[in-house]
Design an enzyme around this catalytic site. Sequence first.
Site: not given
Length: 470
Positions: A291, A355
Amino acid sequence: MNIDYSVLKKYPLCDRCFGRLYGKLIRSSNFDRGHALKLAKAIELEEDLRTALEKMNETPENSEVNPTDLEKLEEIKELMYALHKTGTSGIKLDLIDDIEKYETKFKNEAEYEKNEECDELCPWCKGIFEPENIEKVAENVVEALSEYEFDSFLVGTKLPKRFKELENEIETPFMESIRQEFGRELGKVVVPLIKRRVDKENPDIVVMVNPYNQKVTLQVNPVFIKGRYKKLVRGIPQSHWDCRSCRGKGCEKCNFTGKQYMTSVEEIIAEPFMDVMKGSSEALHGAGREDIDVRMLGHGRPFVIEIKEPKIRKVNLEELASKVNESGNVEIINVEYGVKKDVHFFKNEPHKKTYLAHVECEEKVSNEEVAELVKKLEDLTIDQRTPDRVSHRRADLVRVRKVYKAWPHMIDDYNFELKIFCDGGLYIKELINSDEGRTTPSVSELLNKKCICKFLDVLDVHDYEDAENI
Ligand SMILES: [Zn+2]
Ligand SMILES: [Zn+2]
């Protein structure tokens, strides 16, 4: 073997073209083959004509001539005349007493004559094999290629539609296409001029020529460069986005740039490469995308950049990589030349990810609760319905993804970090906030506290086998 000579009555093919109709028979040039076939036929016809004439002469004065004999005689004379007309010398025209009839007939019936562009030239080759024509085409090829750097090439011939149609009409099972012969003849002239490797599989440039008008068009194949990119800052999309207000036309809101975001990973990477390689356009293919507000750290994300129609192919990749890295926003590493199939690989291989999520809770959260959460997350299967925020571009379905492992780091009573190793395609923001129950289980659900993902970084895109060793 039936040689069909009647085609010569409709189309006055030259020796070379007539020979090409049987190009797969006998290893000789098309000209020699066509010439020999026509001569042999002419000899046969001359004999047939003499026999037929004698037979006529023997017919008694008062009796009728057999109509089939007359027809046969006509046919012989017509074909003899056709052979003469298509360049067979030595035909004894004086044996044809009513020659005017065939002259007229030939003129009226030959369809090629009706074509305004038609002249005395053979309707199939139109003189394209003349040395001057081949040299002119070769010259145009050399000129078209002159502004490109390349190691290998391939020359192809493109036939205009009406010549392709003619070829289809007169085709025999033994025919060689005029494309092949022209390509061969042009190659003899062009290859020594160009002094580059001819590559039929994967040439840098494909040159298409139209032998009839000497026009040359190039298909310059793209160059692929692969590597891994890191996005060191938030706020940059992977690829260019049109301005939402003007859809790319340029308006006050976007300061007439047409862009929603001033730059993108793609633009930052592409610029130095496009400057040097002078491509017509480019495309960045990433192994997934993060994103806009997510950084890409660690070993970076695999990507391939495709430079379309480059004028320069051989560049110093290290030098261009350091130019990209000067941006301070995007860094590229492990840069090397790739091939077309890398694009497919990067787009389709599922990559596990690691992540780092910054989790913020509405209520206080303790060390013990987070430790308990991490235990529950290990090897946990998640059902994730397509998040609301992407549902306009992704099919609405439930994906099953796994979290393999998570590592906690407490920040304060409301905030902690979570390093997560999981399947590619798992939406982490939703894994944390539960997306109103669309993702289950979720961190919010497991903690029984409302949480959001405040920041997110991709630490690694695992495209190697032992992704477990992180
Ligand atoms: Zn011809
Ligand atoms: Zn705009």
